[in-house]
Write an enzyme that holds these catalytic residues in place. Structure first.
Site, PDB file in Angstrom:
ATOM      1  N   CYS A 258       0.752  -1.192  -0.041  1.00  0.00           N
ATOM      2  CA  CYS A 258       0.085   0.004  -0.018  1.00  0.00           C
ATOM      3  C   CYS A 258       0.735   1.234   0.010  1.00  0.00           C
ATOM      4  O   CYS A 258       1.098   1.874   1.166  1.00  0.00           O
ATOM      5  CB  CYS A 258      -0.854  -0.073   1.090  1.00  0.00           C
ATOM      6  SG  CYS A 258      -1.876  -1.440   1.263  1.00  0.00           S
ATOM      7  N   PRO A 261       2.016   7.328  -0.409  1.00  0.00           N
ATOM      8  CA  PRO A 261       2.841   8.186  -1.550  1.00  0.00           C
ATOM      9  C   PRO A 261       4.129   7.981  -1.862  1.00  0.00           C
ATOM     10  O   PRO A 261       4.955   8.827  -2.535  1.00  0.00           O
ATOM     11  CB  PRO A 261       2.639   9.681  -0.930  1.00  0.00           C
ATOM     12  CG  PRO A 261       2.692   9.801   0.467  1.00  0.00           C
ATOM     13  CD  PRO A 261       2.040   8.475   0.970  1.00  0.00           C
ATOM     14  N   LYS A 264       8.069   5.285   2.079  1.00  0.00           N
ATOM     15  CA  LYS A 264       8.891   3.934   2.557  1.00  0.00           C
ATOM     16  C   LYS A 264       9.225   3.291   1.437  1.00  0.00           C
ATOM     17  O   LYS A 264      10.594   2.547   1.629  1.00  0.00           O
ATOM     18  CB  LYS A 264       7.618   3.127   3.214  1.00  0.00           C
ATOM     19  CG  LYS A 264       7.237   3.859   4.548  1.00  0.00           C
ATOM     20  CD  LYS A 264       6.033   2.926   5.147  1.00  0.00           C
ATOM     21  CE  LYS A 264       5.681   3.550   6.454  1.00  0.00           C
ATOM     22  NZ  LYS A 264       4.767   4.961   6.109  1.00  0.00           N
ATOM     23  N   ASP A 280      -0.487   0.297  -5.471  1.00  0.00           N
ATOM     24  CA  ASP A 280      -1.636   1.086  -4.446  1.00  0.00           C
ATOM     25  C   ASP A 280      -2.778   0.953  -5.516  1.00  0.00           C
ATOM     26  O   ASP A 280      -2.780   0.978  -6.654  1.00  0.00           O
ATOM     27  CB  ASP A 280      -1.000   2.427  -4.431  1.00  0.00           C
ATOM     28  CG  ASP A 280      -1.792   3.236  -3.244  1.00  0.00           C
ATOM     29  OD1 ASP A 280      -1.569   2.945  -2.131  1.00  0.00           O
ATOM     30  OD2 ASP A 280      -2.861   3.791  -3.398  1.00  0.00           O
ATOM     31  N   ASP A 306      -5.304  -3.609  -6.103  1.00  0.00           N
ATOM     32  CA  ASP A 306      -5.873  -3.762  -4.688  1.00  0.00           C
ATOM     33  C   ASP A 306      -4.861  -5.171  -4.281  1.00  0.00           C
ATOM     34  O   ASP A 306      -4.933  -6.255  -4.800  1.00  0.00           O
ATOM     35  CB  ASP A 306      -7.350  -4.484  -4.881  1.00  0.00           C
ATOM     36  CG  ASP A 306      -7.954  -4.391  -3.407  1.00  0.00           C
ATOM     37  OD1 ASP A 306      -7.055  -4.606  -2.660  1.00  0.00           O
ATOM     38  OD2 ASP A 306      -9.065  -5.038  -3.350  1.00  0.00           O
ATOM     39  N   ASP A 325       2.151  -1.556   4.824  1.00  0.00           N
ATOM     40  CA  ASP A 325       1.461  -0.183   5.732  1.00  0.00           C
ATOM     41  C   ASP A 325      -0.053  -0.217   5.460  1.00  0.00           C
ATOM     42  O   ASP A 325      -0.517   0.321   4.525  1.00  0.00           O
ATOM     43  CB  ASP A 325       2.331   0.872   5.187  1.00  0.00           C
ATOM     44  CG  ASP A 325       2.090   2.199   5.942  1.00  0.00           C
ATOM     45  OD1 ASP A 325       1.273   1.982   6.862  1.00  0.00           O
ATOM     46  OD2 ASP A 325       2.553   3.283   5.614  1.00  0.00           O
ATOM     47  N   CYS A 378      -0.407   3.424  11.348  1.00  0.00           N
ATOM     48  CA  CYS A 378      -0.168   4.801  11.944  1.00  0.00           C
ATOM     49  C   CYS A 378      -1.389   4.740  13.106  1.00  0.00           C
ATOM     50  O   CYS A 378      -1.902   5.775  12.947  1.00  0.00           O
ATOM     51  CB  CYS A 378       0.118   5.919  11.169  1.00  0.00           C
ATOM     52  SG  CYS A 378      -1.334   6.240  10.047  1.00  0.00           S
TER      53      CYS A 378
END
Length: 440
Positions: A258, A261, A264, A280, A306, A325, A378
């Site tokens: 994922c 932007p 990582k 993504d 996906d 992520d 996060c």
């Protein structure tokens, strides 16, 4: 004095109220601010963030001043003014200027003009009775902590000894943290560059630099040349964690599942000569990965897809390492995005946890035996972190949970922190679990 340098306060309040109204209707703060006219945007962002960090108190005050809700647009302006009138060490305007300009905003907004006298009466009464009204709202948990009650209750259950520190951290602004690109410059050399430019900074983590104040990122030394990227210190843990323990050989295949932007993805490529597929689901966000990598002069394969629908994008060749992520509540980055607490609904967490579980199970299938998957969010909610991984391990006997930070909590390191890594400085909330797949 050039009047064009600073838009009148009433226009800023007018636009700020519209941002608050948009967020209440479900639009993200980022999107709402993007719609603000460019000359107003910086001031409106500053005011909007201040309002969002005090919105719980403002809503409780409005309820006391006007138990019957006014029309939505008028309510947004009234709450905006009340939030900015709440006692604060860094209040941007004096009380009477703020009230007068709020009334001017009401009079010059067609949808609000009929309520201008009502708003004026409420604000004048607040100034007269501020101490009494503020004292009344102390008994309202959402007002006291400026978070929805359901959010507070969840933190109390997850972190019974630390929920207050978490909420307090959320209401402070996070620092600007940079990730130094070791392919371009050493961190020590970059700190010297910052010092020469008159920018105070300290080292954090392995590759990070935390600035003591805010700056225009594009003006930083070497930014356009790809020397540094903006990335929180906790987020900078991802790439080193995933790469640690992997064989140091060329041709390692890494999936950033994922990726947008692309922060990582870029960090992985800065640290190792690996082949990265950055995936993504959003084509517009995939374009941002390209932009970020281009500035850093790095290359990855990108694909729109996906991650949970493996058959739609996977070539059939297993990956040596996977970074997941996962989509989450973003409850760990509220201090940078104060709208999140007001956008989320209690039912969102279970829905997000179901998506995370689906992604974990799907991606485990494309990980090579002996390979590693780093799951991160996060979020500070255990349902999206520790509980998610424990449930996954219970149904996947081939998975081993390697030593990992687990939950990292937002805010500066203090003696009452329950996970302390002093090297990371003042970082966001995150969760990390590194899983190794049993070798064949």
């Amino acid at each position: 004095m050039n009047s064009h340098l600073a838009p009148p306060l009433w226009r800023q309040l007018q636009a700020t109220a519209h941002v608050i109204l948009s967020i209440r209707r479900g639009q993200s703060g980022t999107a709402a601010l993007d719609a603000v006219a460019a000359p107003l945007r910086a001031g409106v962002q500053s005011l909007s963030f201040a309002v969002l960090r005090t919105l719980g108190r403002a809503q409780a005050l409005r309820q006391l001043l006007a138990p019957k809700s006014p029309p939505a647009a008028a309510d947004a302006l009234l709450c905006t003014a009340l939030a900015l009138l709440c006692p604060s060490e860094d209040a941007p305007y004096d009380d009477f200027t703020l009230v007068n300009q709020a009334i001017e905003a009401a009079k010059k907004t067609p949808a609000i003009k009929p309520q201008a006298a009502f708003i004026n009466a409420c604000l004048r009464r607040f100034l007269r009775e501020r101490s009494t009204l503020m004292a009344h709202t102390e008994h309202d948990v959402a007002a006291r902590w400026n978070h929805p009650a359901w959010w507070i209750e969840r933190l109390q259950k997850d972190w019974p000894d630390h929920w207050q520190a978490l909420l307090a951290a959320n209401n402070r602004q996070g620092p600007l943290t940079l990730r130094v690109n070791p392919r371009k410059v050493s961190r020590d050399a970059y700190l010297t560059q910052l010092q020469s430019a008159g920018i105070a900074a300290i080292p954090v983590g392995q590759f990070g630099v935390e600035l003591s104040g805010s700056v225009v990122v594009q003006s930083l030394p070497g930014f356009s040349q790809g020397w540094v990227s903006v990335q929180d210190a906790a987020a900078q843990c991802a790439a080193p964690l995933l790469l640690s323990g992997l064989p140091q050989r060329g041709g390692l295949r890494v999936l950033d599942a994922c990726a947008a932007p692309g922060g990582k993805t870029a960090h992985l490529l800065e640290l190792a000569d690996v082949s990265v597929l950055a995936l993504d689901v959003d084509a517009t966000r995939v374009a941002r990965i390209h932009q970020n990598l281009e500035r850093l002069q790095l290359t990855a394969q990108t694909q729109v897809g996906d991650a949970a629908d493996v058959q739609s994008w996977w070539s059939g060749v297993p990956f040596d390492a996977i970074l997941l992520d996962a989509p989450c509540s973003a409850s760990g980055i509220v201090r940078r995005h104060p709208d999140i607490r007001w956008l989320r609904r209690p039912t969102d967490i279970a829905q997000l946890a179901a998506t995370q579980s689906k992604l974990l199970k799907a991606l485990w299938m494309v990980l090579a035996p002996g390979g590693r998957l780093l799951y991160c969010t996060c979020s500070v909610f255990k349902e999206e972190g520790e509980w998610q991984i424990r449930a996954f391990l219970a149904s996947h006997s081939t998975a081993k949970w390697l030593p990992t930070p687990g939950h990292l909590m937002p805010g500066a390191v203090t003696p009452n922190r329950f996970f302390v890594d002093a090297t990371l400085g003042d970082h966001d909330g995150f969760f990390y679990a590194l899983l190794e797949k049993e070798a064949a």
